[in-house]
Design a protein around this motif. Structure first.
Motif, mmCIF file in Angstrom:
data_model
loop_
_atom_site.group_PDB
_atom_site.id
_atom_site.type_symbol
_atom_site.label_atom_id
_atom_site.label_comp_id
_atom_site.label_asym_id
_atom_site.label_seq_id
_atom_site.Cartn_x
_atom_site.Cartn_y
_atom_site.Cartn_z
ATOM 1 N N HIS A 77 0.834 -1.202 0.000
ATOM 2 C CA HIS A 77 0.000 0.000 0.000
ATOM 3 C C HIS A 77 0.870 1.255 0.000
ATOM 4 O O HIS A 77 1.982 1.250 0.525
ATOM 5 C CB HIS A 77 -0.925 0.031 1.220
ATOM 6 C CG HIS A 77 -1.948 -1.051 1.235
ATOM 7 N ND1 HIS A 77 -1.777 -2.228 1.931
ATOM 8 C CD2 HIS A 77 -3.161 -1.145 0.615
ATOM 9 C CE1 HIS A 77 -2.833 -3.000 1.748
ATOM 10 N NE2 HIS A 77 -3.686 -2.367 0.974
ATOM 11 N N VAL A 121 -5.307 5.954 0.554
ATOM 12 C CA VAL A 121 -4.440 4.782 0.459
ATOM 13 C C VAL A 121 -4.677 4.131 -0.890
ATOM 14 O O VAL A 121 -5.825 3.907 -1.297
ATOM 15 C CB VAL A 121 -4.727 3.758 1.581
ATOM 16 C CG1 VAL A 121 -3.969 2.455 1.321
ATOM 17 C CG2 VAL A 121 -4.294 4.319 2.932
ATOM 18 N N ASP A 179 -3.902 0.748 -3.280
ATOM 19 C CA ASP A 179 -3.420 -0.615 -3.444
ATOM 20 C C ASP A 179 -2.425 -0.568 -4.593
ATOM 21 O O ASP A 179 -2.793 -0.256 -5.727
ATOM 22 C CB ASP A 179 -4.575 -1.565 -3.755
ATOM 23 C CG ASP A 179 -4.126 -3.004 -3.886
ATOM 24 O OD1 ASP A 179 -3.286 -3.291 -4.758
ATOM 25 O OD2 ASP A 179 -4.627 -3.852 -3.136
ATOM 26 N N ASN A 210 -6.564 -1.830 4.117
ATOM 27 C CA ASN A 210 -7.179 -2.713 3.119
ATOM 28 C C ASN A 210 -8.613 -2.297 2.794
ATOM 29 O O ASN A 210 -9.037 -2.370 1.634
ATOM 30 C CB ASN A 210 -7.169 -4.156 3.618
ATOM 31 C CG ASN A 210 -5.773 -4.720 3.737
ATOM 32 O OD1 ASN A 210 -5.075 -4.881 2.754
ATOM 33 N ND2 ASN A 210 -5.357 -5.010 4.961
#
Length: 323
Positions: free
Chosen positions: A135, A146, A148, A190
């Protein structure tokens, strides 16, 4: 960027008795005539240093040899740089439209080819990789996000005007943000789910935060010249470290969790960033005091038992260290 950050400077400096300065100049890298450093970062292992330069390029040097390894020149203005912990990647944030849109590219450090390009997105002035490099967090005074890294999917992890400071926990399972609203928040990177909230007890802007090596506490500092130690699980402020000699601009905790290096902005002149201290976190005692007029400190990294930091002076990038 220095010119973009506004703060109400409502507190005054408190003079302290400082120990002898023990910082040592390690290496100097010359820049082209008329070029200066605007932002800089050191890789986690202390092998590389990258800098955003005033000619809109990003330059990368070997710390060991001082050799210029790469100059990245894109058709955009860079605003922030950050290495991944494994030194395999360099993230660069760019301005697309000032205060409105930005973009991020992640370059492979071996080939210097862009591995990921996140395209148009929010403006980003600060970057942080998770320890596992999965991340990438980025923020500005307009919010924090954030990404991925594999998919480029972004998640908003802060309310508006809440992303002035951000940091990942050592295990990468949490990301903390703080801003001018007086709160610190911890999210799951996440999912973006909010895990806890801490009230900082100040109306003045938070500028920096850092997890302890065990991830149990955070250090938070900002415009009110106070460093707060916060329990990560509960959000409770466990203690404060007495008023500091300047605005707390950046915090780095030593690998053993016993010390912290603090970089200060001047309360009298917000653009002056020329003061650094190493503090004993148990009692707040000043272990090392470094102050040098006419320079700008751009932060650094604990490398083994030393702290290596970047200084900009005239048309040079200079590396210093303190034990």
């Amino acid at each position: 960027m220095l010119s973009r950050i506004l703060a109400f400077l409502l507190v005054s400096s408190i003079p302290i008795a400082a120990p002898a300065q023990t910082a040592r100049q390690e290496k100097a890298m010359a820049l082209p005539a008329g070029v200066s450093i605007e932002e800089a970062t050191i890789s986690h292992a202390g092998n590389l240093v990258a800098a955003v330069c005033s000619d809109h390029s990003v330059r990368v040097w070997s710390i060991r040899s001082g050799e210029l390894l790469r100059s990245l020149n894109e058709a955009k203005e860079p605003s922030a740089v950050q290495f991944s912990d494994d030194e395999r990647s360099l993230a660069v944030a760019y301005d697309i439209r000032a205060y409105e849109k930005g973009a991020i590219k992640i370059f492979d450090v071996n080939s210097w080819q862009a591995r990921h390009d996140f395209g148009d997105g929010p403006p980003v002035w600060w970057l942080a990789f998770s320890p596992d490099s999965r991340h990438l967090a980025g923020g500005s005074e307009f919010g924090a996000y954030v990404w991925d890294v594999a998919t480029g999917k972004s998640t908003n992890i802060s309310p508006p005007f809440g992303g002035s400071a951000l940091a990942f926990s050592p295990d990468g399972t949490r990301v903390a943000t703080a801003g001018p609203d007086g709160f610190m928040r911890i999210y799951d990177p996440n999912t973006g789910a909010l895990q806890s909230t801490a009230t900082l007890g100040t109306l003045l802007e938070t500028m920096t935060l850092a997890f302890s090596p065990d991830g149990k506490t955070l250090l938070v500092g900002g415009v009110d010249k106070t460093i707060r130690v916060i329990e990560a699980a509960s959000g409770k402020i466990s203690r404060t470290i007495a008023k500091q000699p300047g605005l707390v601009w950046s915090l780095d905790v030593s690998p053993d969790g016993k010390n912290a290096v603090v970089v200060y902005r001047s309360a009298e002149s917000f653009l002056d960033v020329n003061h650094l201290e190493r503090l004993d976190l148990a009692n707040g005692a000043v272990l090392t005091d470094f102050k040098k007029p006419g320079i700008t400190i751009h932060g650094g990294m604990f490398v083994s038992d030393h702290y290596v930091f970047v200084v900009a002076s005239a048309n040079q990038l200079i590396l210093w260290s303190i034990p």
